[in-house]
Design a protein around this motif. Structure first.
Motif, PDB file in Angstrom:
ATOM      1  N   THR A 159       0.937  -1.146  -0.032  1.00  0.00           N
ATOM      2  CA  THR A 159       0.264  -0.007   0.138  1.00  0.00           C
ATOM      3  C   THR A 159       0.699   1.283  -0.036  1.00  0.00           C
ATOM      4  N   ILE A 160       0.199   2.360  -0.518  1.00  0.00           N
ATOM      5  CA  ILE A 160       1.222   3.511  -0.551  1.00  0.00           C
ATOM      6  C   ILE A 160       1.430   4.112   0.816  1.00  0.00           C
ATOM      7  N   ASP A 161       0.586   3.793   1.910  1.00  0.00           N
ATOM      8  CA  ASP A 161       0.805   4.371   3.278  1.00  0.00           C
ATOM      9  C   ASP A 161       2.113   3.451   3.713  1.00  0.00           C
ATOM     10  N   SER A 162       2.119   2.008   3.498  1.00  0.00           N
ATOM     11  CA  SER A 162       3.219   1.484   3.857  1.00  0.00           C
ATOM     12  C   SER A 162       4.675   1.830   3.324  1.00  0.00           C
ATOM     13  N   TYR A 163       4.468   2.446   1.856  1.00  0.00           N
ATOM     14  CA  TYR A 163       5.496   2.788   1.173  1.00  0.00           C
ATOM     15  C   TYR A 163       6.126   4.073   2.018  1.00  0.00           C
ATOM     16  N   LEU A 164       5.016   5.139   2.138  1.00  0.00           N
ATOM     17  CA  LEU A 164       5.303   6.436   2.649  1.00  0.00           C
ATOM     18  C   LEU A 164       6.001   6.185   4.186  1.00  0.00           C
ATOM     19  N   SER A 165       5.451   5.216   4.996  1.00  0.00           N
ATOM     20  CA  SER A 165       5.719   5.058   6.301  1.00  0.00           C
ATOM     21  C   SER A 165       7.367   4.641   6.362  1.00  0.00           C
ATOM     22  N   SER A 166       7.472   3.873   5.137  1.00  0.00           N
ATOM     23  CA  SER A 166       8.983   3.081   5.509  1.00  0.00           C
ATOM     24  C   SER A 166       9.980   4.155   4.959  1.00  0.00           C
ATOM     25  N   VAL A 167       9.524   4.907   3.819  1.00  0.00           N
ATOM     26  CA  VAL A 167      10.339   6.126   3.393  1.00  0.00           C
ATOM     27  C   VAL A 167      10.704   7.230   4.526  1.00  0.00           C
ATOM     28  N   SER A 168       9.641   7.564   5.050  1.00  0.00           N
ATOM     29  CA  SER A 168       9.936   8.713   6.144  1.00  0.00           C
ATOM     30  C   SER A 168      10.710   8.092   7.346  1.00  0.00           C
ATOM     31  N   THR A 169      10.316   6.953   7.981  1.00  0.00           N
ATOM     32  CA  THR A 169      10.876   6.366   8.902  1.00  0.00           C
ATOM     33  C   THR A 169      12.474   6.191   8.852  1.00  0.00           C
ATOM     34  N   LEU A 170      12.725   5.713   7.617  1.00  0.00           N
ATOM     35  CA  LEU A 170      14.072   5.603   7.434  1.00  0.00           C
ATOM     36  C   LEU A 170      14.901   6.869   7.356  1.00  0.00           C
ATOM     37  N   THR A 171      14.314   7.821   6.765  1.00  0.00           N
ATOM     38  CA  THR A 171      14.908   9.054   6.475  1.00  0.00           C
ATOM     39  C   THR A 171      15.039   9.858   7.704  1.00  0.00           C
ATOM     40  N   ILE A 172      13.972   9.972   8.095  1.00  0.00           N
ATOM     41  CA  ILE A 172      13.668  10.847   9.455  1.00  0.00           C
ATOM     42  C   ILE A 172      14.501  10.231  10.564  1.00  0.00           C
ATOM     43  N   GLY A 173      14.344   8.959  10.676  1.00  0.00           N
ATOM     44  CA  GLY A 173      14.970   8.077  11.778  1.00  0.00           C
ATOM     45  C   GLY A 173      16.577   8.104  11.779  1.00  0.00           C
ATOM     46  N   THR A 174      17.095   8.204  10.522  1.00  0.00           N
ATOM     47  CA  THR A 174      18.378   8.331  10.331  1.00  0.00           C
ATOM     48  C   THR A 174      19.021   9.634  10.763  1.00  0.00           C
ATOM     49  N   GLY A 175      18.231  10.760  10.456  1.00  0.00           N
ATOM     50  CA  GLY A 175      18.523  12.116  10.879  1.00  0.00           C
ATOM     51  C   GLY A 175      18.623  12.175  12.306  1.00  0.00           C
ATOM     52  N   ILE A 176      17.511  11.511  13.011  1.00  0.00           N
ATOM     53  CA  ILE A 176      17.523  11.623  14.511  1.00  0.00           C
ATOM     54  C   ILE A 176      18.795  10.899  14.856  1.00  0.00           C
ATOM     55  N   ILE A 177      19.078   9.651  14.374  1.00  0.00           N
ATOM     56  CA  ILE A 177      20.392   8.802  15.005  1.00  0.00           C
ATOM     57  C   ILE A 177      21.717   9.829  14.766  1.00  0.00           C
ATOM     58  N   PHE A 178      21.781  10.584  13.691  1.00  0.00           N
ATOM     59  CA  PHE A 178      23.073  11.304  13.601  1.00  0.00           C
ATOM     60  C   PHE A 178      23.019  12.374  14.594  1.00  0.00           C
ATOM     61  N   GLU A 179      22.378  12.736  15.187  1.00  0.00           N
ATOM     62  CA  GLU A 179      22.248  13.506  16.568  1.00  0.00           C
ATOM     63  C   GLU A 179      22.925  12.945  17.624  1.00  0.00           C
ATOM     64  N   LEU A 180      23.383  11.981  17.636  1.00  0.00           N
ATOM     65  CA  LEU A 180      24.102  11.249  18.680  1.00  0.00           C
ATOM     66  C   LEU A 180      25.168  11.901  19.168  1.00  0.00           C
ATOM     67  N   PRO A 181      26.070  12.654  18.515  1.00  0.00           N
ATOM     68  CA  PRO A 181      27.096  13.243  19.260  1.00  0.00           C
ATOM     69  C   PRO A 181      26.499  14.673  19.854  1.00  0.00           C
ATOM     70  N   VAL A 182      25.345  15.229  19.536  1.00  0.00           N
ATOM     71  CA  VAL A 182      24.783  16.302  20.164  1.00  0.00           C
ATOM     72  C   VAL A 182      24.338  15.716  21.710  1.00  0.00           C
ATOM     73  N   VAL A 183      23.580  14.575  21.401  1.00  0.00           N
ATOM     74  CA  VAL A 183      23.017  13.739  22.784  1.00  0.00           C
ATOM     75  C   VAL A 183      24.237  13.644  23.687  1.00  0.00           C
ATOM     76  N   ILE A 184      25.145  12.865  23.239  1.00  0.00           N
ATOM     77  CA  ILE A 184      26.414  12.595  24.029  1.00  0.00           C
ATOM     78  C   ILE A 184      26.978  13.807  24.598  1.00  0.00           C
ATOM     79  N   TYR A 185      27.025  14.907  23.751  1.00  0.00           N
ATOM     80  CA  TYR A 185      27.635  16.152  24.410  1.00  0.00           C
ATOM     81  C   TYR A 185      26.924  16.801  25.674  1.00  0.00           C
ATOM     82  N   ILE A 186      25.420  16.551  25.447  1.00  0.00           N
ATOM     83  CA  ILE A 186      24.672  17.222  26.649  1.00  0.00           C
ATOM     84  C   ILE A 186      24.780  16.091  27.811  1.00  0.00           C
TER      85      ILE A 186
END
Length: 296
Positions: free
Chosen positions: A192-219
């Motif tokens: 379904t298109i909802d499943s596809y959009l959910s996968s794309v957004s989760t992988l993309t935005i989720g990776t962006g959040i993971i890349f905030e690891l240095p900022v989290v470690i800093y705090i």
């Protein structure tokens, strides 16, 4: 006896005044926070409106990009196979199987709304971080402000790099793997298109959040919750977790492909250790200077 009652009454009035003052101060902070949140929400609404205006480009080129064999990542992978034939023909992706359908009457309408809102949030993240910094900044001491200088810039850059890495690396590799994976040739992959959009957004935005690891470690290092010694001791467990994540999202069992995904995550972890160690050295230096001054 009457004098004691009078003093108790005066003390109660003073305490009540202090409580009212603290309550007013609390509600003042809530009002300030509300203003920052409204401005951040306005930024998201503006970016969401722009996403609606350019929706044809957003959907056909950006959202559906990883589903097309002409996507930049797949073309680069085929070029790498030409340069390094040892990678194998499976590394060159020329077709993406799997049919995408819509099963709900309002599915495409909600698809447009949800995708535009998510786009508005992604592009609004830097301004949201800026408003968060404006809210926190007055409560910090001068040393804390200097230590946190550049927070918005570095957090925004890391998030942007993470989103690009997730969109151009993790997302296409995952979509190719999931659309081609089958337990039986009798089962046809239809999504379904909802499943596809959910996968794309989760992988993309989720990776962006993971890349905030240095900022989290800093705090966390500033508050003494995270230390470089703990992170060095946990390095082997972190490596195993990173390799598991890389193995899940890669399309083939090829070691080279898995390392392409895992390498940036290793870099982030080592960068976080470096940041934590730097914070610890600065704290020890300040503590040593204070102790030395007291002894003098």
């Amino acid at each position: 006896m009457s004098d004691n009652k009078a003093q108790d009454l005066i003390g109660a009035i003073k305490n009540k005044g202090k409580n009212l003052e603290s309550e007013m101060s609390f509600f003042d902070h809530i009002d300030v926070l509300r203003k920052h949140l409204l401005r951040a929400l306005l930024a998201i609404v503006i970016f969401t409106g722009l996403a609606f205006w350019y929706y044809d480009f957003l959907f056909n080129t950006i959202i559906m990009g990883p589903k097309s064999p002409d996507f930049w990542t797949y073309r680069m992978m085929c070029k790498l196979v030409q340069i390094f034939p040892s990678l194998g023909s499976d590394f060159c992706i020329t077709s993406i199987k799997g049919k995408i359908i819509n099963t709900e009457m309002a599915g495409q309408f909600t698809l447009q709304i949800n995708s535009c809102i998510m786009t508005g949030i992604v592009f609004g993240i830097p301004y949201i971080l800026f408003e968060l910094w404006l809210f926190i900044k007055p409560a910090l001491h001068e040393k804390e402000r200097k230590a946190a200088r550049g927070f918005v810039f570095f957090a925004s850059v890391l998030f942007l790099i993470g989103v690009l890495f997730g969109y151009y690396i993790i997302c296409p590799l995952s979509i190719n793997f999931l659309t081609n994976f089958s337990v039986s040739p009798m089962i046809e992959n239809t999504f379904t298109i909802d499943s596809y959009l959910s996968s794309v957004s989760t992988l993309t935005i989720g990776t962006g959040i993971i890349f905030e690891l240095p900022v989290v470690i800093y705090i966390l290092s500033i508050f003494g919750i995270m230390t470089p010694a703990f992170m060095r001791a946990s390095r082997r467990y972190a490596i195993v977790i990173i390799l598991i994540i890389a193995a899940v999202v890669t399309p083939t069992p090829d070691m080279m492909t898995m390392l392409v995904v895992a390498f940036p995550l290793f870099i982030l972890y080592e960068l976080s250790i470096f940041i934590s160690a730097k914070i610890e050295r600065r704290k020890n230096k300040e503590l040593y200077g204070t102790t030395k001054g007291n002894n003098a």
